[in-house]
Structure formats: structure tokens, C-alpha cells
Write a protein that holds these residues in place. Structure first.
Motif, PDB file in Angstrom:
ATOM      1  N   GLN A   6       0.834  -1.188   0.000  1.00 21.97           N
ATOM      2  CA  GLN A   6       0.000   0.000   0.000  1.00 21.97           C
ATOM      3  C   GLN A   6       0.870   1.239   0.000  1.00 21.97           C
ATOM      4  O   GLN A   6       1.921   1.280   0.654  1.00 21.97           O
ATOM      5  CB  GLN A   6      -0.875   0.034   1.268  1.00 21.97           C
ATOM      6  CG  GLN A   6      -2.296  -0.379   1.037  1.00 21.97           C
ATOM      7  CD  GLN A   6      -3.136  -0.274   2.265  1.00 21.97           C
ATOM      8  OE1 GLN A   6      -3.255  -1.227   3.023  1.00 21.97           O
ATOM      9  NE2 GLN A   6      -3.715   0.893   2.467  1.00 21.97           N
ATOM     10  N   SER A   7       0.412   2.263  -0.700  1.00 22.02           N
ATOM     11  CA  SER A   7       1.127   3.530  -0.667  1.00 22.02           C
ATOM     12  C   SER A   7       0.140   4.680  -0.809  1.00 22.02           C
ATOM     13  O   SER A   7      -0.891   4.537  -1.489  1.00 22.02           O
ATOM     14  CB  SER A   7       2.158   3.582  -1.800  1.00 22.02           C
ATOM     15  OG  SER A   7       1.512   3.472  -3.058  1.00 22.02           O
ATOM     16  N   TYR A  22      -3.075   3.716  -2.996  1.00 21.53           N
ATOM     17  CA  TYR A  22      -2.848   2.631  -3.942  1.00 21.53           C
ATOM     18  C   TYR A  22      -2.521   1.335  -3.220  1.00 21.53           C
ATOM     19  O   TYR A  22      -1.896   1.326  -2.160  1.00 21.53           O
ATOM     20  CB  TYR A  22      -1.702   2.988  -4.886  1.00 21.53           C
ATOM     21  CG  TYR A  22      -1.967   4.224  -5.700  1.00 21.53           C
ATOM     22  CD1 TYR A  22      -1.541   5.474  -5.267  1.00 21.53           C
ATOM     23  CD2 TYR A  22      -2.668   4.144  -6.905  1.00 21.53           C
ATOM     24  CE1 TYR A  22      -1.794   6.621  -6.007  1.00 21.53           C
ATOM     25  CE2 TYR A  22      -2.925   5.279  -7.659  1.00 21.53           C
ATOM     26  CZ  TYR A  22      -2.486   6.505  -7.203  1.00 21.53           C
ATOM     27  OH  TYR A  22      -2.746   7.637  -7.941  1.00 21.53           O
ATOM     28  N   CYS A  23      -2.931   0.244  -3.857  1.00 21.22           N
ATOM     29  CA  CYS A  23      -2.698  -1.089  -3.320  1.00 21.22           C
ATOM     30  C   CYS A  23      -2.217  -1.942  -4.494  1.00 21.22           C
ATOM     31  O   CYS A  23      -2.970  -2.114  -5.460  1.00 21.22           O
ATOM     32  CB  CYS A  23      -3.997  -1.614  -2.733  1.00 21.22           C
ATOM     33  SG  CYS A  23      -3.873  -3.156  -1.872  1.00 21.22           S
ATOM     34  N   ASN A  24      -0.991  -2.402  -4.453  1.00 22.10           N
ATOM     35  CA  ASN A  24      -0.394  -3.071  -5.604  1.00 22.10           C
ATOM     36  C   ASN A  24       0.181  -4.434  -5.254  1.00 22.10           C
ATOM     37  O   ASN A  24       0.675  -4.656  -4.145  1.00 22.10           O
ATOM     38  CB  ASN A  24       0.728  -2.204  -6.189  1.00 22.10           C
ATOM     39  CG  ASN A  24       0.214  -0.916  -6.751  1.00 22.10           C
ATOM     40  OD1 ASN A  24      -0.585  -0.894  -7.680  1.00 22.10           O
ATOM     41  ND2 ASN A  24       0.653   0.192  -6.175  1.00 22.10           N
ATOM     42  N   SER A  25       0.136  -5.319  -6.229  1.00 24.31           N
ATOM     43  CA  SER A  25       0.684  -6.663  -6.044  1.00 24.31           C
ATOM     44  C   SER A  25       1.145  -7.205  -7.391  1.00 24.31           C
ATOM     45  O   SER A  25       0.694  -6.752  -8.442  1.00 24.31           O
ATOM     46  CB  SER A  25      -0.371  -7.585  -5.443  1.00 24.31           C
ATOM     47  OG  SER A  25       0.132  -8.896  -5.312  1.00 24.31           O
ATOM     48  N   GLY A 103      -2.611  -5.415   3.129  1.00 28.01           N
ATOM     49  CA  GLY A 103      -1.562  -4.430   2.965  1.00 28.01           C
ATOM     50  C   GLY A 103      -1.204  -3.847   4.321  1.00 28.01           C
ATOM     51  O   GLY A 103      -1.860  -4.133   5.329  1.00 28.01           O
ATOM     52  N   GLN A 104      -0.166  -3.029   4.326  1.00 33.01           N
ATOM     53  CA  GLN A 104       0.302  -2.501   5.615  1.00 33.01           C
ATOM     54  C   GLN A 104      -0.498  -1.309   6.096  1.00 33.01           C
ATOM     55  O   GLN A 104      -0.314  -0.856   7.226  1.00 33.01           O
ATOM     56  CB  GLN A 104       1.793  -2.129   5.548  1.00 33.01           C
ATOM     57  CG  GLN A 104       2.131  -0.962   4.637  1.00 33.01           C
ATOM     58  CD  GLN A 104       2.517  -1.462   3.258  1.00 33.01           C
ATOM     59  OE1 GLN A 104       1.772  -2.188   2.617  1.00 33.01           O
ATOM     60  NE2 GLN A 104       3.678  -1.066   2.806  1.00 33.01           N
ATOM     61  N   GLY A 105      -1.393  -0.822   5.253  1.00 30.65           N
ATOM     62  CA  GLY A 105      -2.264   0.257   5.702  1.00 30.65           C
ATOM     63  C   GLY A 105      -1.767   1.638   5.311  1.00 30.65           C
ATOM     64  O   GLY A 105      -0.572   1.866   5.140  1.00 30.65           O
TER      65      GLY A 105
END
Lengths: 112, 115
Positions: A6-7, A22-25, A103-105
Motif C-alpha cells: 500500500q502507498s 494505492y494497493c499493488n501486487s 496491505g500494511q495500511g
């Protein structure tokens, strides 16, 4: 191992501004969920997106699932102090599975 | 609105001691879960439970951990011999189904501190 990044991790903006988280993988998820967590409480589900390219709106919050189902975004329009909180994305790797990868939040602060 | 309740809210224990964390899921839910969050880290899946047996567990959920639904209403997580690294917030969750349209309802967590 599936990971969700997450960013940004921290975001502080003024009331009335717009923002995107944003949440990316690199992995494909069958569904992706967004949660909000208040201090001392458990995560509360905001929305689930399932189909690639899907867009869901919740008042001033817009959630989008990437076409390839590897990423997602949360856009807040005209942020308000009440939007302050920790936002978490979580992906499910198997259709219907509830073994979520979080995600880390993003800790969001909206200043009046 | 029905909610998942967890007790205690905070548990302090000494290393090597056994702890039992308790949860009362939403009454008509059939699927139960434990997640944990070490301070400053991501929320991590521990275990899912359905029909009185474990459906899935993570690598974290080793032989020191066990879950039980002893009386049809409570859902417990037992850590047999606690370690310092077990210190975390433990969240119980329940859902009415297994699919994405049966969302997880989380409790407010038990903060476990191992000294």
C-alpha cells in the motif's frame, strides 16, 4: 507468497483536497476488500471489488479494481476530517476464500 | 447491529504461560477466523474454522496454537506456551459464508503482551 503493498503509508492533507491510496501486487486476487480501522477497534469493511476494472462508489469514496486484478485504488474527493483513519486493503487469493492478505495500511489525516 | 465480541481486551502474561483468547462470533455465522497484528506490521491470517474443524491455517499457526468452539457460542484461541514474539493484537472474525459476498466481521481485538 502473495504480498500487497500500500502507498503511501502516511498521508496528511487539508480538508477539501482530493487523495488517492494505492494497493499493488504482482499476484492476481479473486477479490479485493478495503477496510477502515479506528484506534482500538477491528477493521470494518468498506467495499469488496471482484471484477477486473470494477469501480464502486461510496459517497465521496471511489474504489477501483485493476483490469488484471492485481491492484486497486481508493480515491477520496473533498476529504473531510471525519475521513481520518487507517485504511487497509486486503486480497483474497482463491475464489470465495476468506484467507485475506492485508496491505500494511495507509494512515490518513485530514486537517481542518 | 450484531457484533463480534472479544475478551479480554488486554492480556498480559509471562513467557511460557498458556493463554486463552475468547471470542463470541455473530450468532448465525458459521465461519470463524483468527488474525493477528504485531505492532507496526500487517494484519496476518492465522486460521479459519468451519463445522468444528480447521479449514485452513497459516505457517504461523504451529503446534503451540489451537482453536476450539467449546459450547456453540464461544470460539477460542489457545497459545500453549507463549513466546515474546507472540505479543500482538489478535482479532477474531466471523462470516455467514465462505464467498466474497459474505464479509468478515471483526471484533475489536485482544492485545496480548508477553513479558
Amino acid at each position: 507468497t502473495q504480498l500487497l503493498e500500500q502507498s503511501p503509508q502516511f498521508l496528511s492533507i487539508q480538508e477539501g483536497e482530493n487523495l488517492t491510496v494505492y494497493c499493488n501486487s504482482s499476484s492476481v486476487f479473486s477479490s479485493l476488500q478495503w477496510y477502515r480501522q479506528e484506534p482500538g477497534e477491528g477493521p470494518v469493511l468498506l467495499v469488496t471489488v471482484v471484477t477486473g476494472g470494477e469501480v464502486k462508489k461510496l459517497k465521496r469514496l471511489t474504489f477501483q479494481f485493476g483490469d488484471a486484478r492485481k491492484d486497486s485504488s481508493l480515491h477520496i474527493t473533498a476529504a473531510q476530517p471525519g475521513d481520518t483513519g487507517l485504511y487497509l486493503c486486503a486480497g483474497a487469493s482463491i475464489q470465495g476464500a476468506q484467507k485475506l492478505v492485508f496491505g500494511q495500511g495507509t494512515r490518513l489525516t485530514i486537517n481542518p | 447491529e450484531p457484533e463480534v465480541t472479544q475478551t479480554p481486551s488486554h492480556q498480559v502474561t509471562q513467557m511460557g504461560q498458556e493463554v486463552i483468547l475468547r471470542c463470541v462470533p455473530i450468532s448465525n455465522h458459521l465461519y470463524f477466523y483468527w488474525y493477528r497484528q504485531i505492532l507496526g506490521q500487517k494484519v496476518e491470517f492465522l486460521v479459519s474454522f468451519y463445522n468444528n474443524e480447521i479449514s485452513e491455517k497459516s505457517e504461523i499457526f504451529d503446534d503451540q496454537f489451537s482453536v476450539e468452539r467449546p459450547d456453540g457460542s464461544n470460539f477460542t484461541l489457545k497459545i500453549r506456551s507463549t513466546k515474546l514474539e507472540d505479543s500482538a493484537m489478535y482479532f477474531c472474525a466471523s462470516s455467514g459464508g465462505w464467498s466474497y459476498n459474505s464479509p468478515l466481521h471483526f471484533g475489536n481485538g485482544t492485545r496480548l503482551t508477553v513479558t
